[in-house]
Design a protein around this motif. Structure first.
Motif, short mmCIF file in Angstrom:
data_model
loop_
_atom_site.label_atom_id
_atom_site.label_comp_id
_atom_site.label_asym_id
_atom_site.label_seq_id
_atom_site.Cartn_x
_atom_site.Cartn_y
_atom_site.Cartn_z
N MET A 73 -76.56 -14.63 -46.80
CA MET A 73 -77.77 -13.90 -46.54
C MET A 73 -77.10 -12.42 -46.29
O MET A 73 -77.47 -11.53 -46.82
N ILE A 74 -75.90 -12.27 -45.46
CA ILE A 74 -75.38 -11.27 -45.25
C ILE A 74 -74.83 -10.52 -46.90
O ILE A 74 -74.82 -9.37 -47.15
N GLY A 75 -74.38 -11.50 -47.48
CA GLY A 75 -73.85 -10.89 -48.76
C GLY A 75 -75.19 -10.43 -49.67
O GLY A 75 -74.99 -9.25 -50.50
N GLU A 76 -76.01 -10.97 -49.43
CA GLU A 76 -77.12 -10.73 -50.33
C GLU A 76 -77.75 -9.34 -49.64
O GLU A 76 -78.17 -8.25 -50.56
N PHE A 77 -78.01 -9.20 -48.34
CA PHE A 77 -78.28 -7.91 -47.74
C PHE A 77 -77.54 -6.81 -48.13
O PHE A 77 -78.06 -5.72 -48.24
N PHE A 78 -76.20 -6.78 -47.98
CA PHE A 78 -75.27 -5.69 -47.83
C PHE A 78 -74.23 -5.69 -48.87
O PHE A 78 -73.61 -4.74 -49.12
N TYR A 79 -73.80 -6.78 -49.92
CA TYR A 79 -72.70 -6.58 -50.59
C TYR A 79 -73.31 -7.24 -51.84
O TYR A 79 -72.27 -7.69 -52.47
N ASP A 80 -74.23 -6.87 -52.45
CA ASP A 80 -74.65 -7.29 -53.97
C ASP A 80 -74.41 -8.59 -54.09
O ASP A 80 -74.10 -8.95 -55.34
N ASP A 81 -74.73 -9.66 -53.17
CA ASP A 81 -74.54 -10.94 -53.36
C ASP A 81 -73.36 -11.57 -53.62
O ASP A 81 -72.86 -12.51 -54.56
#
Length: 118
Positions: A73-81
Motif C-alpha cells: 500500500m505504501i509503495g502504491e501511495f508514494f513510490y510508484d508501486d
C-alpha cells in the motif's frame, strides 16, 4: 480464553477492512493511520494465542500478510508501486511459517492439549 479474544478479532477485522478500503479509495492519510491499530491488534491476538500452536502460527502468518499489504500500500501511495518486491518477502514469510507449522509442529501437538488451552 477464546471468548475473551473474540472481540479483539472482530475489531481487528474491522480495522483491516478499513485500512484496505482506504487503500482502494486512495485515502492515503487514513490508510496510513489504520496501519497502526490493524497491526497492533494482530500482534496482540498473536501474543494472546502464544500457547495454542495452531492459532499462534496462523496469526504470525496473518501479521506477515498485514505487513505485506502495508508495504504494498505504501509503495502504491508514494513510490510508484516499487515496493512490491519487499511485500512479496512478507507474503513468503507467512507461507513459510504455515509450512513449518503443517510440516513440523502440527503432528507434535495433541488435540487434547489444544482443547485444554482454549
Amino acid at each position: 480464553m477464546l471468548k475473551s479474544i473474540r472481540k479483539f478479532e472482530n475489531l481487528h477485522i474491522t480495522c483491516w477492512l478499513l485500512k484496505d478500503t482506504c487503500w482502494v479509495m486512495d485515502l492515503k492519510t487514513l490508510g496510513l493511520i489504520m496501519i497502526v491499530p490493524t497491526l497492533c491488534l494482530a500482534l496482540y491476538i498473536t501474543y494472546r494465542f502464544r500457547a495454542v500452536p495452531a492459532e499462534f502460527y496462523h496469526n504470525i502468518a496473518v501479521c506477515s500478510w498485514i505487513m505485506a499489504n502495508t508495504i504494498w500500500m505504501i509503495g502504491e501511495f508514494f513510490y510508484d508501486d516499487s515496493f512490491r518486491p519487499y511485500a512479496i518477502v512478507f507474503f513468503l514469510l507467512g507461507l513459510l511459517v504455515l509450512a513449518i507449522y503443517y510440516l513440523f509442529v502440527r503432528n507434535r501437538v495433541k488435540e487434547s492439549e489444544l482443547t485444554d488451552l482454549i
